[in-house]
Design a protein around this motif. Structure first.
Motif, PDB file in Angstrom:
ATOM      1  N   LYS A  68       0.699  -1.203  -0.073  1.00  0.00           N
ATOM      2  CA  LYS A  68       0.148  -0.111   0.064  1.00  0.00           C
ATOM      3  C   LYS A  68       0.776   1.220  -0.025  1.00  0.00           C
ATOM      4  O   LYS A  68       0.552   2.441  -0.494  1.00  0.00           O
ATOM      5  CB  LYS A  68      -1.078   0.208   1.173  1.00  0.00           C
ATOM      6  N   ALA A  69       2.036   1.126   0.631  1.00  0.00           N
ATOM      7  CA  ALA A  69       3.010   2.286   0.646  1.00  0.00           C
ATOM      8  C   ALA A  69       3.224   2.667  -0.745  1.00  0.00           C
ATOM      9  O   ALA A  69       3.441   4.020  -0.932  1.00  0.00           O
ATOM     10  CB  ALA A  69       3.925   1.890   1.509  1.00  0.00           C
ATOM     11  N   GLU A  70       3.264   2.140  -1.712  1.00  0.00           N
ATOM     12  CA  GLU A  70       3.590   2.298  -3.110  1.00  0.00           C
ATOM     13  C   GLU A  70       2.697   3.511  -3.662  1.00  0.00           C
ATOM     14  O   GLU A  70       3.118   4.377  -4.423  1.00  0.00           O
ATOM     15  CB  GLU A  70       3.597   1.359  -4.275  1.00  0.00           C
ATOM     16  N   GLU A  71       1.228   3.623  -2.986  1.00  0.00           N
ATOM     17  CA  GLU A  71       0.347   4.470  -3.540  1.00  0.00           C
ATOM     18  C   GLU A  71       0.196   5.531  -2.313  1.00  0.00           C
ATOM     19  O   GLU A  71      -0.463   6.370  -2.646  1.00  0.00           O
ATOM     20  CB  GLU A  71      -0.933   3.619  -3.579  1.00  0.00           C
ATOM     21  N   GLU A  72       0.415   5.250  -1.199  1.00  0.00           N
ATOM     22  CA  GLU A  72       0.230   6.113   0.024  1.00  0.00           C
ATOM     23  C   GLU A  72       1.518   6.606   0.248  1.00  0.00           C
ATOM     24  O   GLU A  72       1.850   6.456   1.560  1.00  0.00           O
ATOM     25  CB  GLU A  72      -0.457   5.528   0.954  1.00  0.00           C
ATOM     26  N   VAL A 114       8.971   2.081  -1.715  1.00  0.00           N
ATOM     27  CA  VAL A 114       8.552   3.302  -0.820  1.00  0.00           C
ATOM     28  C   VAL A 114       8.705   2.893   0.559  1.00  0.00           C
ATOM     29  O   VAL A 114       9.515   3.848   1.374  1.00  0.00           O
ATOM     30  CB  VAL A 114       7.218   3.592  -1.241  1.00  0.00           C
ATOM     31  N   TYR A 115       8.074   1.986   1.198  1.00  0.00           N
ATOM     32  CA  TYR A 115       8.359   1.481   2.575  1.00  0.00           C
ATOM     33  C   TYR A 115       9.765   1.486   2.822  1.00  0.00           C
ATOM     34  O   TYR A 115      10.181   2.057   4.056  1.00  0.00           O
ATOM     35  CB  TYR A 115       7.723   0.188   2.888  1.00  0.00           C
ATOM     36  N   THR A 136       3.501  -8.235  -6.856  1.00  0.00           N
ATOM     37  CA  THR A 136       3.118  -7.464  -5.762  1.00  0.00           C
ATOM     38  C   THR A 136       3.549  -5.844  -6.125  1.00  0.00           C
ATOM     39  O   THR A 136       4.485  -5.934  -6.993  1.00  0.00           O
ATOM     40  CB  THR A 136       3.735  -7.757  -4.364  1.00  0.00           C
ATOM     41  N   LEU A 137       2.921  -5.071  -5.547  1.00  0.00           N
ATOM     42  CA  LEU A 137       2.996  -3.519  -5.933  1.00  0.00           C
ATOM     43  C   LEU A 137       4.338  -3.388  -5.412  1.00  0.00           C
ATOM     44  O   LEU A 137       5.073  -2.683  -6.209  1.00  0.00           O
ATOM     45  CB  LEU A 137       1.891  -2.737  -5.262  1.00  0.00           C
TER      46      LEU A 137
END
Ligand SMILES: NC(=O)c1ccc[n+]([C@@H]2O[C@H](COP(=O)([O-])OP(=O)(O)OC[C@H]3O[C@@H](n4cnc5c(N)ncnc54)[C@H](OP(=O)(O)O)[C@@H]3O)[C@@H](O)[C@H]2O)c1
Length: 289
Positions: free
Chosen positions: A68-72, A126-127, A246-247
């Motif tokens: 989710k961090a890739e989008e947020e 991103v994470y 995975t993203l």
């Protein structure tokens, strides 16, 4: 009494710390959830530290949704980087030792031997980047810190790989798990004990440390042992990261060299199967009680 603040106290590691806190009689704990103290809000953090006195702050608060961090991106940055920055400044101003938890995902995984604390970071998600930037905020702000990088955390608390595998073994007859990412699982209760041992030792040997259980395995190997120990009849198959997309991209190899922390605390590495067995017993006990 040594006063210890735990931020992110309701997460997986926070709950593990809470579950063993009674064994450490000289430590006086305050556990705060995200509703009690939002580490990304500097005004809140400053005010809290002004009104309360601590010797140590263990930061278990983090944005941990790797995909989710890739989008947020901004949300992950606010918690993992700015949150770490806010705590670092508050700890510096108030003479508090900061114990911060980081991750194997600060590395790119392009090696074949365990990462030491001196190895160059190069996050590929991103994470991982926000966690690395959180580390940099701390190391550039104060000297009284322990940053502990860990990997593949699991426990009887929260959601994690072990609990997902147990659930899937009841829902499915067959499962494929990636066999091209190598790392070391870590029972979060073992990590919690290590953190509290650091405090008890009153060590002034501040810096970055690596801690995981002793293993060099893939997620497939990990799943296989979970099903083995729980005598599951599920059919387990191997897959790879190209097939199981995975993203976020994860490091292909992220085993951590843990010699430095074992020397600091004078204890032996913990075998991953033994810790997994302990955790599975704790999960079974929780389900039966
Ligand atoms: N899980 C792993 O596999 C793994 C691997 C390597 C390293 N780590 C690191 O280990 C540490 C502990 O991970 P974990 O598995 O215990 O994570 P977790 O279960 O996701 O817990 C994180 C906690 O942080 C809280 N939090 C989020 N935003 C916050 C904010 N702005 N202010 C205060 N609290 C906030 C969350 O509360 P809410 O739920 O209320 O938002 C949650 O309780 C983290 O630093 C993580 O990066 C984890």
């Amino acid at each position: 009494m040594t006063k210890v603040l735990v931020t992110g106290g309701k997460g997986q590691l926070g709950q593990c710390l809470q579950s063993i806190s009674n064994d450490f009689k000289t430590l006086d704990f305050v556990f705060l959830g995200s509703n009690d103290l939002d580490i990304s809000n500097n005004i809140e953090v400053e005010a809290y530290f002004k009104n309360n006195t601590f010797d140590y702050c263990i930061n278990c608060a983090a944005y941990t949704a790797v995909d989710k961090a890739e989008e947020e991106t901004e949300k992950a940055k606010q918690i993992n980087e700015i949150g770490a920055k806010n705590l670092a400044h508050a700890c510096f101003k108030n003479n508090v030792t900061l114990i911060h938890i980081s991750t194997d995902f600060v590395f790119d995984g392009q090696v074949k031997t365990p990462y030491t604390e001196e190895d160059k970071t190069n996050p590929i998600s991103v994470y991982g980047k926000t966690k690395r930037d959180g580390e940099l905020q701390i190391t550039s702000t104060l000297s009284q810190y322990f940053i502990i990088r860990t990997s593949w955390l699991y426990s009887e608390f929260g959601s994690n790989f072990v609990k997902t595998m147990l659930r899937l073994s009841k829902e499915r007859e067959e499962l494929s798990v990636v066999d091209d990412q190598t790392g070391s699982p870590t029972y979060a209760k073992d990590l919690a004990a290590v953190i509290l041992k650091i405090i008890n030792s009153k060590s002034q040997q501040f810096g970055i440390y690596h801690y995981s259980n002793q293993a060099e395995i893939t997620w497939y190997d990990f799943a296989k042992e979970i099903f083995n120990l729980t005598k599951s009849s599920i059919t387990l198959k191997k897959t790879d990261s190209k097939t199981f997309k995975t993203l976020a991209t994860r490091p292909a190899y992220s085993v951590l060299n843990t010699k430095k922390i074992h020397t600091l605390l004078n204890f032996k590495p913990v075998n991953w199967q033994k810790s997994l067995d302990k955790c599975l017993k704790a999960i079974t006990f929780d389900q039966n009680s």
